[in-house]
Design a protein around this motif. Structure first.
Motif, short mmCIF file in Angstrom:
data_model
loop_
_atom_site.label_atom_id
_atom_site.label_comp_id
_atom_site.label_asym_id
_atom_site.label_seq_id
_atom_site.Cartn_x
_atom_site.Cartn_y
_atom_site.Cartn_z
N SER A 13 -11.02 14.14 -5.61
CA SER A 13 -10.04 13.67 -6.45
C SER A 13 -8.70 13.86 -5.86
CB SER A 13 -10.21 14.27 -7.79
OG SER A 13 -8.98 13.65 -8.67
N LYS A 14 -8.34 15.26 -5.32
CA LYS A 14 -7.08 15.68 -4.69
C LYS A 14 -7.03 14.98 -3.47
CE LYS A 14 -6.82 20.37 -6.86
NZ LYS A 14 -6.80 21.84 -6.42
N ASP A 15 -8.06 14.92 -2.72
CA ASP A 15 -7.91 14.10 -1.34
C ASP A 15 -7.48 12.76 -1.59
OD1 ASP A 15 -8.61 16.41 0.11
OD2 ASP A 15 -10.70 15.83 0.51
N ASN A 16 -8.17 12.12 -2.58
CA ASN A 16 -8.00 10.66 -2.59
C ASN A 16 -6.32 10.35 -3.32
OD1 ASN A 16 -8.77 8.16 -3.17
ND2 ASN A 16 -9.29 8.34 -5.21
N GLU A 17 -6.05 11.42 -4.11
CA GLU A 17 -4.65 11.24 -4.65
C GLU A 17 -3.60 11.36 -3.54
OE1 GLU A 17 -4.09 14.21 -7.89
OE2 GLU A 17 -5.77 13.21 -9.14
N GLU A 18 -3.95 12.56 -2.93
CA GLU A 18 -3.14 12.65 -1.67
C GLU A 18 -3.06 11.37 -0.68
OE1 GLU A 18 -2.53 15.59 2.33
OE2 GLU A 18 -3.85 16.43 0.56
N MET A 19 -4.23 10.64 -0.43
CA MET A 19 -4.39 9.48 0.49
C MET A 19 -3.68 8.46 -0.38
SD MET A 19 -7.81 7.52 1.43
CE MET A 19 -7.93 6.84 -0.21
N LEU A 20 -3.65 8.03 -1.46
CA LEU A 20 -2.91 7.26 -2.08
C LEU A 20 -1.22 7.46 -1.96
CD1 LEU A 20 -4.98 6.58 -5.27
CD2 LEU A 20 -4.83 5.16 -3.39
N ARG A 21 -0.98 8.93 -1.93
CA ARG A 21 0.75 9.14 -1.91
C ARG A 21 1.04 8.93 -0.44
NH1 ARG A 21 -0.71 13.58 -5.30
NH2 ARG A 21 -1.18 14.78 -3.43
N ASN A 22 0.24 9.07 0.46
CA ASN A 22 0.44 8.94 1.66
C ASN A 22 0.54 7.48 2.27
OD1 ASN A 22 0.58 11.44 2.43
ND2 ASN A 22 -1.63 11.66 3.24
N GLU A 23 -0.54 6.56 1.64
CA GLU A 23 -0.41 5.06 1.66
C GLU A 23 1.00 4.50 0.96
OE1 GLU A 23 -3.87 3.81 0.47
OE2 GLU A 23 -5.09 4.19 1.82
N ALA A 24 1.48 5.17 -0.08
CA ALA A 24 2.67 4.63 -0.76
C ALA A 24 3.72 4.86 0.12
CB ALA A 24 2.54 5.16 -2.19
N ALA A 25 3.95 6.36 0.69
CA ALA A 25 4.89 6.60 1.48
C ALA A 25 4.78 5.58 2.79
CB ALA A 25 4.64 8.05 1.78
N GLU A 26 3.83 5.49 3.35
CA GLU A 26 3.82 4.47 4.49
C GLU A 26 4.48 2.97 4.11
OE1 GLU A 26 -0.13 4.65 6.19
OE2 GLU A 26 0.02 6.65 6.85
#
Length: 75
Positions: A13-26
């Motif tokens: 869940s934490k990895d998924n949230e981090e991935m979503l944050r990174n995608e949003a930043a990109e």
């Protein structure tokens, strides 16, 4: 077993949230760069237009007719 599964789920869940944050930043960075490029293109077109107007004004000041200026500038 359920405790271990619960820990794995929390990590995922934490990895998924981090991935979503990174995608949003990109996406935000790509949008910014895209807008910046559009701004440069608009600026370039405006500069070209201003140069054409200055050239036409100079030619008018030199006494050339509108028809002659049109022929010279539209090639």
């Amino acid at each position: 077993m359920f405790t271990k599964l619960s820990r794995v789920e929390k990590v995922y869940s934490k990895d998924n949230e981090e991935m979503l944050r990174n995608e949003a930043a990109e996406r935000a960075e790509m949008d910014f760069v895209s807008a910046e490029l559009r701004g440069k293109e608009i600026g370039k077109a405006e500069r070209k237009k201003m140069q054409a107007l200055e050239t036409a004004k100079t030619l008018l000041d030199m006494g050339l007719s509108f028809a002659h200026i049109f022929d010279l500038t539209t090639g």
